[in-house]
Design an enzyme around this catalytic site. Structure first.
Site, PDB file in Angstrom:
ATOM      1  CB  SER A   1      46.502  39.180  25.483  1.00 20.97           C
ATOM      2  OG  SER A   1      46.625  38.669  26.779  1.00 20.97           O
TER       3      SER A   1
ATOM      4  CG  ASP B   1      44.301  36.002  25.655  1.00 23.44           C
ATOM      5  OD1 ASP B   1      44.616  36.461  24.547  1.00 23.44           O
ATOM      6  OD2 ASP B   1      44.975  36.205  26.687  1.00 23.44           O
TER       7      ASP B   1
END
Length: 310
Positions: free
Chosen positions: A73, A185
């Site tokens: 991320s 993610d």
């Protein structure tokens, strides 16, 4: 042609034999002990990811080399920025100028509140790199396969899609489709991608974890999603902690997910945590070197025995 005196010939032969024996039996200098290859694994955290710059700055100032990088991320974005060859001040200036509109736009759908499609162009537009092969430091980026729950790592090819998938925060951003896989993610499966660092070559891994606060009252749906996943993250981070040689944890709990304007404070938090961890980092490096010495000494002994037998 005149003959050499017998005595001179014998002296010459004795001298030659002596030099051969000296060459054969003199112990060679010990093999140099190589330092461990160091990987840095950066966890996610939206704007809190800016704290990674503080950590990287301290490693750079203290001459601790970064041979490999991995990121999840926001950690993936900071890893690309550093691996691209830009200086810390340059990356800091870009971080100060970054706002949500630079990587996302609100676009309510059944799969998310927003799209992060803009992020796909971020590496080329702001960093001047388009592929993993353009980077100066080997890098792996983590995403999560929504169907299987498995971590998916990218280390070759285009940077944009991999970065976008790694940052597709569930519920907030629409999932990203790559090669028939629905990806979200990376923090769900690799909150700090320590194993990925080892898989691409690191002997020693420094993990950087950014914990989100969980004691504040949510004021938006984004807060609700973030706080919920923070709870899950705290209960699922034991595996990577065991795998890391050193863990650095900047104190960033009081920062919000979009606190980009607090760049200086975030970097300072990263620097403070990294400096506090320096003794552990240096001790870990020395330990790895010490473990390599017996193997090198064994090789030395074997070489000497072979020479003596010849």
């Amino acid at each position: 042609m005149a003959k050499l005196p017998k005595k001179k010939v014998l002296n010459w032969l004795e001298s030659a034999v002596g030099r051969v024996r000296e060459f054969a039996y003199t112990e060679p200098p010990p093999l140099p002990v190589e330092r461990p290859r160091i990987g840095v694994a950066l966890g996610g955290g939206f704007a809190r990811g800016i704290a990674h710059l503080g950590v990287l700055r301290v490693l750079e100032e203290e001459k601790i080399p970064v041979d490999y990088l991995t990121g999840t991320s926001a950690g993936a974005l900071m890893a690309i920025s550093f691996a691209s060859g830009h200086s810390i001040p340059e990356i800091e200036r870009q971080a100060r100028a970054t706002r949500f509109k630079d990587f996302g736009n609100w676009n309510l759908s059944w799969l998310g509140l927003a799209s992060n499609q803009k992020l796909e162009h971020y590496p080329r537009k702001f960093l001047g790199v388009s592929t993993f092969e353009d980077l100066r430091i080997p890098l792996a980026i983590a995403a999560t396969d929504l169907a299987t729950g498995e971590a998916v790592y990218f280390s070759h090819g285009p940077l944009g899609p991999a970065l976008r998938a790694s940052c597709a925060y569930p519920g907030m951003f629409v999932p990203v489709e790559i090669d028939g896989r629905t990806l979200v993610d990376g923090f769900l499966s690799a909150s700090v991608p320590v194993d990925a660092a080892r898989s691409i070559g690191a002997d020693l891994v420094i993990a950087v974890f950014l914990e989100a606060a969980n004691n504040r009252k949510p004021t938006s749906v984004v807060d609700v999603i973030g706080l919920s996943f923070a709870i899950l993250q705290r209960h699922a981070d034991l595996e990577w902690r065991r795998a890391a040689d050193v863990t650095i944890e900047p104190v960033v709990k009081d920062f919000l997910w979009d606190d980009f304007e607090r760049t200086s404070e975030l970097i300072a938090a990263g620097e403070a945590a990294a400096r506090a961890a320096l003794p552990k980092i240096r001790a870990a490096i020395e330990e790895k070197i010490a473990l390599k010495k017996p193997a090198l000494e064994s090789k030395d002994i074997a070489k000497r025995l072979m020479k003596k037998r010849q």
